[in-house]
Design a protein around this motif. Structure first.
Motif, short mmCIF file in Angstrom:
data_model
loop_
_atom_site.label_atom_id
_atom_site.label_comp_id
_atom_site.label_asym_id
_atom_site.label_seq_id
_atom_site.Cartn_x
_atom_site.Cartn_y
_atom_site.Cartn_z
N ARG A 1 27.20 10.17 15.92
CA ARG A 1 27.50 8.84 16.48
C ARG A 1 27.06 8.75 17.94
NH1 ARG A 1 28.02 4.94 18.90
NH2 ARG A 1 29.62 3.30 18.83
N GLU B 1 34.94 6.61 19.96
CA GLU B 1 34.79 5.43 19.10
C GLU B 1 36.07 4.60 19.09
OE1 GLU B 1 32.64 4.31 14.89
OE2 GLU B 1 33.05 6.41 15.39
N SER C 1 33.97 12.51 19.33
CA SER C 1 33.32 11.26 18.96
C SER C 1 34.32 10.25 18.43
CB SER C 1 32.25 11.52 17.88
OG SER C 1 31.18 12.26 18.41
N ASP C 2 35.30 10.76 17.67
CA ASP C 2 36.35 9.87 17.16
C ASP C 2 37.15 9.26 18.30
OD1 ASP C 2 35.56 10.41 14.58
OD2 ASP C 2 37.16 11.85 14.18
#
Length: 330
Positions: free
Chosen positions: A215, A232, A228-229
């Motif tokens: 991502r 995001e 990344s989570d």
């Protein structure tokens, strides 16, 4: 109901509130606070209302507002500083402060409003707009970024116009869009974390068996999925709450999630690393939103109904709405 200071035996006048509460007042303290109170002395000399041997002067303020501004005029040895804990007192007390030229009390009201902005920014924005406190209105607008774009119902919502609410919501939306650039260009992460001893390698996958994500890319390298989570989720939250505070509150869940994996590499210094990164992220968010201006064209000064008696209007006055003519008496 009336504080002992306003039942003093040496009082030389009685001020009667609009709701019928009597305050026995020493006029010497009033005259020291503002020359505007000279009119009270003149009214007292002409008053035909007497209680005991004290003249009575009726005022427009209710007993609560009268108590606050009298406390401000009195020395602290006789009356404690006026409490300004309730937001609903802001407008009537400010109106009295302007009416009687009590500039220091107006300053105290501004400070009281600022002290409530973190918890109740929308209410403070509405009150500041109503009172024409532009600096406080702008500051309150910044604090509303910590809350959702669609605000909850507040008692003061009727104090602002549709244009003012539109200006606030537009500002909120523009801030939410502006901060999304932090998820597109990640050079701010590399340039800032490269200066630290740990760098940004703790974010990059490959040193452990934890899953990576495509991502985001940092210098062409894939970061760990849990990071990344976090990014995001933070960027999604920033659409709704575009404030540096938003990315700070997301850290706790990420740290707990990483620790739950049991990965020794990822868990090593996770709290320190993620807290430091979130603080950097937070600063960048606030730097971007600081460049977004509240649309002052929609916030042009107006004369609030509650404060009309404090504003002198000169020049020709507008006629009746609709341009109708007044009917002559027969």
């Amino acid at each position: 109901m009336v504080a002992p200071a306003f039942l003093h035996a040496k009082a030389d006048i009685i001020l009667r509130s609009c709701d019928g509460v009597d305050f026995r007042v020493i006029t010497f303290f009033l005259k020291l606070a503002s020359s505007s109170f000279d009119s009270f002395i003149e009214q007292a000399a002409q008053s035909d209302q007497i209680e005991g041997d004290l003249p009575i002067v009726s005022v427009e303020e209710n007993h609560k507002v009268l108590d606050i501004w009298l406390r401000f005029c009195y020395p602290s040895t006789l009356a404690e500083d006026p409490p300004l804990h309730e937001l609903e007192d802001i407008i009537p007390v400010l109106q009295a402060a302007r009416k009687y030229s009590l500039k220091p009390l107006e300053h105290k009201i501004r400070q009281a409003l600022k002290s409530r902005m973190e918890k109740e920014p929308l209410r403070c924005f509405a009150l500041a707009m109503r009172a024409q406190l532009n600096i406080e209105a702008t500051l309150a607008a910044e604090y509303t970024l910590r809350q959702s774009l669609i605000p909850a119902r507040i008692p003061e919502i009727d104090l602002i116009t549709a244009k003012e609410l539109l200006a606030l919501l537009t500002y909120h939306q523009r801030c939410g869009i502006s901060v999304q650039s932090l998820g597109v260009d990640l050079s701010w992460i590399i340039s800032n974390l490269s200066l630290n001893a740990t760098g940004y390698q703790w974010i990059i996958s490959g040193s452990c068996g934890c899953e990576s994500s495509s991502r985001f890319l940092l210098n062409g390298q894939r970061p760990l999925k849990w990071w990344s989570d976090y990014m995001e989720q933070s960027l999604m939250s920033l659409y709704d709450k575009p404030s540096g505070h938003t990315v700070l509150v997301e850290v706790g869940d990420t740290v707990r999630g990483v620790r739950a994996t049991g990965c020794s590499h990822c868990c090593s210094n996770i709290l320190v690393n993620m807290t430091g990164f979130a603080e950097l992220f937070s600063r960048k968010v606030d730097m971007l939103t600081a460049k977004v201006d509240l649309d002052m064209e929609l916030l042009k000064p107006f004369v609030p109904v509650a404060l009309k008696n404090t504003v002198t209007v000169t020049g020709p006055q507008p006629g009746p709405i609709g341009g109708g003519k007044k009917k002559k008496k027969k």
